[in-house]
Write an enzyme that holds these catalytic residues in place. Structure first.
Site, PDB file in Angstrom:
ATOM      1  N   CYS A  44     -42.850  17.989  10.793  1.00 24.85           N
ATOM      2  CA  CYS A  44     -43.334  16.644  10.451  1.00 24.85           C
ATOM      3  C   CYS A  44     -42.458  15.991   9.385  1.00 24.85           C
ATOM      4  CB  CYS A  44     -44.781  16.730   9.970  1.00 24.85           C
ATOM      5  SG  CYS A  44     -45.379  15.156   9.340  1.00 24.85           S
ATOM      6  N   CYS A  49     -42.293  13.432  12.290  1.00 22.52           N
ATOM      7  CA  CYS A  49     -43.045  12.210  11.953  1.00 22.52           C
ATOM      8  C   CYS A  49     -42.409  11.364  10.862  1.00 22.52           C
ATOM      9  CB  CYS A  49     -44.454  12.564  11.497  1.00 22.52           C
ATOM     10  SG  CYS A  49     -45.212  13.909  12.403  1.00 22.52           S
ATOM     11  N   LYS A  52     -38.839  10.008  11.675  1.00 20.47           N
ATOM     12  CA  LYS A  52     -39.059   9.135  12.844  1.00 20.47           C
ATOM     13  C   LYS A  52     -39.666   7.813  12.411  1.00 20.47           C
ATOM     14  CE  LYS A  52     -42.802   8.827  14.657  1.00 20.47           C
ATOM     15  NZ  LYS A  52     -43.480   9.702  15.591  1.00 20.47           N
ATOM     16  N   TYR A 179     -44.178  11.318  24.367  1.00 23.00           N
ATOM     17  CA  TYR A 179     -44.179  10.666  23.046  1.00 23.00           C
ATOM     18  C   TYR A 179     -42.754  10.472  22.514  1.00 23.00           C
ATOM     19  CZ  TYR A 179     -49.032  11.951  21.470  1.00 23.00           C
ATOM     20  OH  TYR A 179     -50.373  12.095  21.278  1.00 23.00           O
ATOM     21  N   GLU A 183     -40.812   6.960  22.040  1.00 22.47           N
ATOM     22  CA  GLU A 183     -40.620   6.474  20.674  1.00 22.47           C
ATOM     23  C   GLU A 183     -39.135   6.281  20.381  1.00 22.47           C
ATOM     24  OE1 GLU A 183     -44.617   8.163  18.459  1.00 22.47           O
ATOM     25  OE2 GLU A 183     -42.764   9.254  18.151  1.00 22.47           O
ATOM     26  N   HIS A 436     -61.596 -12.689  11.175  1.00 21.92           N
ATOM     27  CA  HIS A 436     -60.836 -13.746  11.840  1.00 21.92           C
ATOM     28  C   HIS A 436     -59.826 -14.383  10.892  1.00 21.92           C
ATOM     29  CE1 HIS A 436     -60.196 -16.797  14.872  1.00 21.92           C
ATOM     30  NE2 HIS A 436     -60.284 -17.722  13.940  1.00 21.92           N
ATOM     31  N   GLU A 441     -60.046  -8.308  16.038  1.00 24.27           N
ATOM     32  CA  GLU A 441     -61.379  -8.900  16.209  1.00 24.27           C
ATOM     33  C   GLU A 441     -61.818  -8.853  17.672  1.00 24.27           C
ATOM     34  OE1 GLU A 441     -61.884 -13.267  15.727  1.00 24.27           O
ATOM     35  OE2 GLU A 441     -59.720 -13.318  15.407  1.00 24.27           O
TER      36      GLU A 441
END
Ligand code: NDP
Length: 453
Positions: A44, A49, A52, A179, A183, A436, A441
């Site tokens: 990681c 991660c 990346k 993935y 990515e 909003h 939303e």
């Protein structure tokens, strides 16, 4: 005083192993050692991660600059300097590795910068020649990327190598549609590389919601990534000008680099595991029970080496559950249900719970979905669409799945994931007043199902 050198010996200094070691030593006061053969922080932090995500940020500025001009900013085009970026990225990884080392030192964990193998149920042999005994051994050795079995596969790089490139290639073939492939296709395209993708299936991101992955594929294509389904590499050779690739599409082409993003394999080889009776499954995954315990009662395993849900936060939770179970006297099974996650493509995907297809196979459902141009990008003249989708049980109205394709979808799904994990119903989503103007939303304003089954 026990006869063992330590109460716990952890093998592997990635996210899961480091967390287990420092909580066991720091919070439960037990004697802990940890061995790491490479760099602290593991996949990681060092080759996954973290670097990346830094590359995702770097790559995203291309769109930001273009959009800024549409918003009235006077910006000049300039090239991306990989040298500057990658130097800073490596310095950041060094800093983080230092943080991991300090966390272990601060918790009183003995560190061994060595490879460890198991001699027996309580003994670890280090590559330094030392032997250490422990009441419990925790294997947290992670996984590694694998190349397909074919001649000259070593001509292709894997995800570990991306962070060490001297310069960015002009063109790159990415093989795979998971993935990592998706990515990096987006990242590298954003940084100016001419990206081609070959994936053997009909669509990228196998296992994710069909509509969500379809939208991502459509937008990746629209951005200029050359994507080919049902395509595999047949032959590769080093030739003048790059790597020559012959594919199942009957084409051959030369690329500067070929990148295999064709899956990962648990790091369980040559550790003496089989010899002491630890069962390995498909791909070498260590077989464990719900408490992460192997068939040898003193030996536990967590994280990617067990090939359950291969995500950093899951490995950390498995590490915490292990420590609670073994040192806290509280048997804690690991909950692998309803885990939110994100795919950092451009646009991003955030997802939690079941895909429409999975849910439909299980029970009658209603699907609430909307796809629209977001205010920020529409103003900048982009055609990008975002998607929000809720998959709802017809019987009890529970939201079984939530899928978002949008900028910052990863941030959104973390929060929507709480509601889904709590078992919120569609009506409870609706009772929540909209924020909003936001994209998210739409998650609380979808009134009519678009499909029912
Ligand atoms: P994935 O399993 O996601 O994808 C592997 C891809 O390679 C699939 O498209 C697969 O095809 C294809 N493939 C496998 N073998 C071959 C072959 N021999 N020839 C051609 N294609 C092949 O693996 P990744 O390496 O992308 O990622 C590994 C894991 O890392 C993920 O499952 C995830 O858990 C984790 N990860 C998570 C991230 C995140 O949370 N954002 C980011 C990166 C990784 P097919 O689908 O047909 O099998």
């Amino acid at each position: 005083m026990s006869d063992f050198d330590y109460d716990l010996f952890v093998i592997g200094g990635g996210s899961g192993g480091v967390r287990a070691a420092r909580v066991a030593a720091g919070e439960y006061g037990v004697r802990v050692a940890l061995a790491e053969e490479d760099r602290y922080g593991g996949t990681c932090v060092i080759r996954g991660c973290v670097p990346k995500k830094l590359m995702v940020f770097a790559s995203g500025y291309r769109d930001t600059f273009e959009d800024a001009r549409q918003y009235g900013w006077d910006l000049n085009d300039g090239p991306f300097d990989w040298h500057i970026f990658s130097g800073k990225m490596r310095a950041e990884l060094d800093r983080l590795e230092g943080v991991y080392r300090n966390l272990l030192d601060g918790s009183g964990v003995d560190k061994f910068d060595a490879r460890a193998t198991l001699k027996d149920a309580h003994t670890v042999t280090l590559s330094t020649g030392e032997e250490k005994t422990a009441k419990h051994i925790l294997i947290a050795t992670g996984g590694r990327p694998v190349r397909p079995e074919m001649d000259n596969a070593e001509l292709g790089i894997v995800s570990d190598d991306i962070f060490h490139l001297d310069k960015l290639p002009r063109s790159m073939l990415i093989v795979g549609g998971g993935y990592i492939a998706c990515e990096f296709a987006c990242i590298l395209h954003g940084l100016g590389v001419d990206v081609t993708m070959y994936y053997r299936g009909g669509q990228i991101l196998n296992g994710f919601d069909d509509e969500a992955r379809g939208l991502i594929a459509e937008q990746m294509r629209a951005r200029g990534i050359s994507m080919h389904s049902g395509a595999s590499v047949l032959e590769m050779e080093e030739r003048e000008g790059g790597i020559w690739v012959k594919s199942t599409m009957g084409q051959d082409k030369i690329f500067d680099k070929v990148f295999f993003a064709t899956g990962r394999r648990p790091n369980s080889d040559d550790m003496g595991l089989g010899d002491i009776g630890i069962e390995l499954g498909r791909n070498g995954a260590i077989q464990v029970n719900e408490y992460s315990q192997t068939g040898v009662p003193s030996v536990y395993a967590i994280g990617d080496v067990t090939d359950r849900v291969n995500l950093t936060p899951v490995a950390i939770r498995e590490g915490m559950a292990f420590v609670k179970t073994v040192f806290g006297g509280e048997p804690t099974p690991v909950d692998h249900e309803i885990i939110a996650s994100a795919v950092f493509t451009q646009p991003e995907m955030g997802t939690v719970g079941m895909s429409e297809e999975e849910a439909m196979a299980q029970e009658p459902i209603e699907v609430y979905a909307t796809s629209f141009k977001a205010m920020q990008t529409a103003f900048a003249g982009r055609d990008d669409r975002v998607m929000m989708k809720l998959v709802v049980s017809k019987e009890n109205r529970t939201v079984l799945g939530c899928h978002i394709v949008a900028p910052q979808a990863g941030e959104m799904i973390q929060l929507a994931g709480i509601a889904v994990k709590m078992g919120a119903t569609k009506e409870q989503f609706d009772q929540t007043c909209a924020v909003h103007p936001t994209m998210a939303e739409e998650l609380v304003t979808m009134r009519k199902p678009v499909r029912t089954s």
